[in-house]
Design an enzyme around this catalytic site. Structure first.
Site, PDB file in Angstrom:
ATOM      1  N   LYS A 127      41.543  48.980  30.110  1.00 25.00           N
ATOM      2  CA  LYS A 127      40.346  48.451  29.453  1.00 25.00           C
ATOM      3  C   LYS A 127      39.089  49.157  29.933  1.00 25.00           C
ATOM      4  CE  LYS A 127      42.242  43.766  28.929  1.00 25.00           C
ATOM      5  NZ  LYS A 127      42.607  43.650  27.534  1.00 25.00           N
ATOM      6  N   GLN A 130      37.630  41.790  31.580  1.00 27.32           N
ATOM      7  CA  GLN A 130      36.601  42.196  30.609  1.00 27.32           C
ATOM      8  C   GLN A 130      35.269  42.508  31.289  1.00 27.32           C
ATOM      9  OE1 GLN A 130      37.381  42.815  27.593  1.00 27.32           O
ATOM     10  NE2 GLN A 130      39.271  41.667  27.278  1.00 27.32           N
ATOM     11  N   HIS A 176      42.071  33.096  30.020  1.00 25.74           N
ATOM     12  CA  HIS A 176      43.109  33.863  29.322  1.00 25.74           C
ATOM     13  C   HIS A 176      44.468  33.335  29.794  1.00 25.74           C
ATOM     14  CE1 HIS A 176      45.633  37.440  28.520  1.00 25.74           C
ATOM     15  NE2 HIS A 176      44.712  37.799  27.652  1.00 25.74           N
ATOM     16  N   CYS A 215      45.107  35.292  23.187  1.00 25.24           N
ATOM     17  CA  CYS A 215      45.689  34.733  24.416  1.00 25.24           C
ATOM     18  C   CYS A 215      44.808  33.647  25.026  1.00 25.24           C
ATOM     19  CB  CYS A 215      45.991  35.815  25.455  1.00 25.24           C
ATOM     20  SG  CYS A 215      47.191  37.011  24.891  1.00 25.24           S
ATOM     21  N   ASP A 274      39.072  36.689  37.326  1.00 23.62           N
ATOM     22  CA  ASP A 274      39.725  37.562  36.346  1.00 23.62           C
ATOM     23  C   ASP A 274      38.635  38.456  35.746  1.00 23.62           C
ATOM     24  OD1 ASP A 274      40.588  38.675  33.981  1.00 23.62           O
ATOM     25  OD2 ASP A 274      41.562  36.874  33.234  1.00 23.62           O
TER      26      ASP A 274
END
Ligand code: C6P
Length: 415
Positions: free
Chosen positions: A233, A210, A130, A373, A207
């Protein structure tokens, strides 16, 4: 988790916690399939934040009055709760609250990267990063003279692990990798990547924007040095993000931002810093948001993260199969299974993703269109944009049917 447990998940009851799911636009009930962008917020989270504002709103760490003490305890406890949720045994000493995943990336890139990177050092990213990670490390590398390498994504949408082993060498100082891709849905072998990075004395930043919302995550089992995610999220509020870091590494790092609330002693000549995490959280922090995030973690744990993951897998498989059955739909990323998270990016032949999304919007079906992104990844896929449907624990098969049926309208309009 048995199939029975998954089937037992009472989705209808869960949906009652999210009044927004009843929302109608132009007389049609909204079908919300944009959960990778942000998830909805259940009543217990809204209630917890509203209770904070109603009963104990005060600034933290600064007052000795009762309300400030209550707010401080709630704010500090939220760090421990979130740390526990992702398996960080050091509690608050390993959990920094930021604004979002993007700020967590920037915190490490600036604090660690600016002082530790230099010519000859390498930062290894992947082609599916991302922009939060890709742009940040790219720019810090430019400033410091370090090089950036990208691990290839193969034609199935997975990382080429042979290439990862080639890219990560003794010159590598940092490996920054996305746990679950927000475009391909790929679940990356982050623990294996951590082993490779550590074999070369490099750090690994994961990261997890998600991943944490959609599956059980244990930062210690992964052996991540840093791990980032966002409250909004994972059924929590906007305005709060998280950065896990191993205690000894965070302890040794310089602060990223300066100001009040993060210091130990200040003179006209110099300043010293407070303990982790406070030295990374100057100024008035996101107090109500921390209270909300605590409630979000409680909410998700009550459902059980295995169930959340299994529900995602079930919905993704259903959506994938339905979309794959359409001859004019191209899907990106791995086939359904444990290596795919809860989203499907695709294109409908002859229809730009933005037009498609706008037609779906006429049916009150909310999905995302664009590059999500991940522009370089879209360049590699050879498309300017894709449409993306992303699912959460409250979504149903009927909502996916509504998406697939609405595609017919796009075909008619653009035929
Ligand atoms: N992705 C989407 O895909 P923030 O905006 O800081 O909370 O999260 C940034 C981010 C970092 N990494 C990954 C893998 C992400 O998916 C995201 C956010 C959103 O729709 C917005 S681009």
């Amino acid at each position: 988790m048995s199939q029975q447990d998954v089937e037992d998940l009472d989705v209808e009851r869960i949906r009652t916690d999210f009044p927004i799911l009843e929302r109608e636009v132009d007389g049609k009930q909204v079908v919300y399939l944009d959960n990778a962008a942000t998830t909805h917020t259940p009543e217990p989270v809204v209630e917890a934040m509203s209770d904070y504002y109603r009963r104990y709103n005060a600034n933290v760490h600064r007052g000795i009055h009762h309300l400030s003490q209550e707010a401080s305890v709630a704010y500090e406890d939220a760090h421990d709760r979130v740390a526990e949720f992702v398996g960080a045994s050091g509690g608050r000493e390993e959990m920094v609250f930021t604004k979002n995943t993007t700020e967590s990336e920037n915190l490490i890139a600036y604090s660690w990267g600016l002082s530790e990177l230099g010519p000859g050092d390498e930062v290894v990213l992947t082609e599916m990063e991302h922009h939060a990670s890709l742009v940040t490390w790219q720019q810090i590398a430019k400033r410091t003279g370090a090089d950036v390498k990208y691990v290839r994504v193969d034609e199935t949408g997975r990382l080429d692990m042979d290439h990862a082993r080639e890219c990560i060498t003794d010159d590598t100082a940092m490996v920054s990798v996305v746990h679950v891709s927000n475009t391909l849905g790929t679940v990356n072998p982050v623990s294996e990547l951590a082993d490779i990075a550590h074999d070369h004395d490099a750090y690994i930043f994961v990261d997890g924007a998600q991943a944490v919302p959609t599956r059980p995550v244990d930062v210690e089992k992964i052996d991540a040095d840093f791990y980032a995610f966002s409250g909004h999220k994972m059924v929590g509020p906007t305005g709060i993000g998280c950065l896990y870091g191993k205690a000894d590494i965070l302890e040794a790092l310089e602060p990223y931002h300066y100001g009040g609330g993060m210091i130990r002693k200040v003179t006209f000549e110099d300043s010293t810093w407070g303990d982790v995490p406070w030295k990374f959280e100057p100024g008035t922090p996101p107090i109500a948001e921390a209270v909300g995030l605590h409630a979000a973690v409680d909410y998700l744990e009550e459902i059980g993260m295995e169930r959340v993951r299994d529900r995602e897998e079930t919905l993704t498989e259903y959506a994938y199969d339905r979309l794959a059955a359409e001859d004019d739909v191209e899907i990106y990323g791995p086939e359904p299974g444990p290596e795919r998270g809860g989203l499907v990016s695709f294109n409908l032949e002859g229809v730009h993703a933005h037009d498609l999304t706008s037609i779906l919007n006429d049916h009150a079906v909310a999905i995302r269109a664009g590059d999500h992104c991940t522009q370089p990844l879209h360049d590699k896929l050879g498309v300017a944009a894709s449409a993306r449907a992303s699912f959460y624990v409250y979504n149903t098969r009927e909502e996916i049917d509504a998406l697939v049926e609405a595609l017919e309208d796009a075909r008619t309009l653009f035929a």
